[in-house]
Design a protein around this motif. Sequence first.
Motif, PDB file in Angstrom:
ATOM      1  N   UNK A   1       0.744   1.514  -6.857  1.00  0.00           N
ATOM      2  CA  UNK A   1       0.241  -0.325  -6.744  1.00  0.00           C
ATOM      3  C   UNK A   1      -0.444  -0.351  -5.112  1.00  0.00           C
ATOM      4  N   UNK A   2      -0.967  -0.358  -4.956  1.00  0.00           N
ATOM      5  CA  UNK A   2      -2.022  -1.592  -3.791  1.00  0.00           C
ATOM      6  C   UNK A   2      -0.563  -2.827  -2.730  1.00  0.00           C
ATOM      7  N   UNK A   3      -0.817  -2.596  -1.265  1.00  0.00           N
ATOM      8  CA  UNK A   3       0.023  -3.825  -0.887  1.00  0.00           C
ATOM      9  C   UNK A   3      -0.209  -4.285   0.330  1.00  0.00           C
ATOM     10  N   UNK A   4      -0.139  -5.460  -0.098  1.00  0.00           N
ATOM     11  CA  UNK A   4       0.255  -5.727   1.998  1.00  0.00           C
ATOM     12  C   UNK A   4       0.924  -5.724   2.242  1.00  0.00           C
ATOM     13  N   UNK A   5       1.640  -5.191   3.940  1.00  0.00           N
ATOM     14  CA  UNK A   5       2.846  -5.201   4.212  1.00  0.00           C
ATOM     15  C   UNK A   5       2.683  -4.710   5.954  1.00  0.00           C
ATOM     16  N   UNK A   6       3.884  -5.644   7.054  1.00  0.00           N
ATOM     17  CA  UNK A   6       3.579  -5.602   7.897  1.00  0.00           C
ATOM     18  C   UNK A   6       3.203  -4.290   8.586  1.00  0.00           C
ATOM     19  N   UNK A   7       2.184  -4.668   9.832  1.00  0.00           N
ATOM     20  CA  UNK A   7       2.155  -2.863   9.721  1.00  0.00           C
ATOM     21  C   UNK A   7       2.888  -2.652  11.046  1.00  0.00           C
ATOM     22  N   UNK A   8       3.900  -2.712  10.782  1.00  0.00           N
ATOM     23  CA  UNK A   8       5.197  -2.326  11.642  1.00  0.00           C
ATOM     24  C   UNK A   8       6.119  -1.010  10.144  1.00  0.00           C
ATOM     25  N   UNK A   9       5.505  -1.612   9.116  1.00  0.00           N
ATOM     26  CA  UNK A   9       6.043  -0.472   8.022  1.00  0.00           C
ATOM     27  C   UNK A   9       4.730   0.077   7.254  1.00  0.00           C
ATOM     28  N   UNK A  10       3.846   0.606   7.456  1.00  0.00           N
ATOM     29  CA  UNK A  10       2.692   1.315   7.078  1.00  0.00           C
ATOM     30  C   UNK A  10       3.503   2.909   6.839  1.00  0.00           C
ATOM     31  N   UNK A  11       3.386   3.192   7.648  1.00  0.00           N
ATOM     32  CA  UNK A  11       4.335   4.107   8.165  1.00  0.00           C
ATOM     33  C   UNK A  11       4.265   5.927   6.869  1.00  0.00           C
ATOM     34  N   UNK A  12       3.723   6.590   6.256  1.00  0.00           N
ATOM     35  CA  UNK A  12       3.171   7.197   5.219  1.00  0.00           C
ATOM     36  C   UNK A  12       4.612   7.891   5.240  1.00  0.00           C
ATOM     37  N   UNK A  13       5.358   8.180   4.051  1.00  0.00           N
ATOM     38  CA  UNK A  13       7.013   7.937   4.099  1.00  0.00           C
ATOM     39  C   UNK A  13       8.248   6.617   3.831  1.00  0.00           C
ATOM     40  N   UNK A  14       7.402   5.370   4.456  1.00  0.00           N
ATOM     41  CA  UNK A  14       8.832   4.248   5.026  1.00  0.00           C
ATOM     42  C   UNK A  14       9.349   3.575   3.239  1.00  0.00           C
ATOM     43  N   UNK A  15      10.275   3.888   3.233  1.00  0.00           N
ATOM     44  CA  UNK A  15      10.568   3.023   1.699  1.00  0.00           C
ATOM     45  C   UNK A  15      11.028   1.676   1.720  1.00  0.00           C
ATOM     46  N   UNK A  16      11.007   1.012   1.115  1.00  0.00           N
ATOM     47  CA  UNK A  16      10.864  -0.683   0.619  1.00  0.00           C
ATOM     48  C   UNK A  16      11.357  -0.970  -0.600  1.00  0.00           C
ATOM     49  N   UNK A  17      11.662  -2.475  -0.644  1.00  0.00           N
ATOM     50  CA  UNK A  17      12.050  -2.854  -2.197  1.00  0.00           C
ATOM     51  C   UNK A  17      11.192  -3.115  -2.459  1.00  0.00           C
TER      52      UNK A  17
END
Length: 376
Positions: free
Chosen positions: A337-353
Amino acid sequence: MSVLSNIVISARVRRSPYFAATQRYGCKAYSVYNHMYMPLYYQSPEADYWNLVNGVTLWDVAVERQVEIVGPDAARFVQLLSPRDLSSCAVGQCKYLMMTDEKGGILNDPLLLKLAEDRYWLSLADSDVLFWAKGVAYFGNYDVEVFEPDVSPLQLQGPLAAMVGEALFGSALNDLKYFRFGEFELAGMPLIVSRTGWSGERGYEIYLQNSDDGDRLWETIMEAGSPHGIAPATPSAIRRIEGGLLSYGADMNLDNNPYEMNLGRLVDLEQEADFIGKAALKRIKEEGIRQRLVGLTVEGGPAVVPSLERAAITLDDRPAGRITSAVYSPSLEQTIALALVPVEHVTEGSVLTVQTDAVPLEATVSPLPFISKKTV
């Protein structure tokens, strides 16, 4: 992508010069794009994808309407419309552009073709740029004509596109460099052919300049491609997301700016020329952005993709963005997917839900593109 089982043909929605051919060749679904019917798939999105990545495909992309800008002020006016520095753009060259409004919001991301020192085409994504450009030209008192010419592109895309292109136009086509175009003639039809495309694969865009020849051009290309297994297809959502290619209206719109889309390279704030949105984009760059487009790998197979459309993203139960586009990649055997996320969560490997109507899904920030472009 949601697909309904029926399509109602309306007189107020335009048909491309290739519409009858797409029906003959078995197109199963259409959308509406730039007020025109756009084919969505033939066999299935997955089968069309494999035809693209393994062979060669022909797409009706007449929905990429052209805005022609011609006249003594054409170069100065085109520069006003885009933050990209166009001062070195040569005749015969294409440029991928952002068009921004006075707040730095993205109006469109067209391909620019410079046909002469005083003549340009903007090959559009899905928005009414014609009206915007006409209004800007009129109230700015620019000495230009702004109109939609009788131009309807096809795309020839896939690893075997060069072989079909040579069968059609001879070896001269092989000399065409990436993001360049030339004038060609085929069976008496004058055409412009560019080394561009929206597939991440080797390909060309073929610009027909007489809509009456639409059916003849389609059949001529299909006949030349027959020895190479050419198949009708459409812009592939799967391949473009794999390649990190953006879709206006899905991944970005007027509420977004180029920096959020990782496209700051297309903004030149140091150029002497003015452009619409210059002050706003300077301020945005100085203040920094709050969100950015990233790639995500998402748990679950093809069945989860419909639930990801515009789905909210969270981290520790706090809002953390949204999905903009999602597909299942058969090559990667992975939902991406492509997603718009806050810049504090853009680090490669960050796990989101990802929050879906069924169950929350784990998603991991991944580098773009998922699969490198194969345009050479």
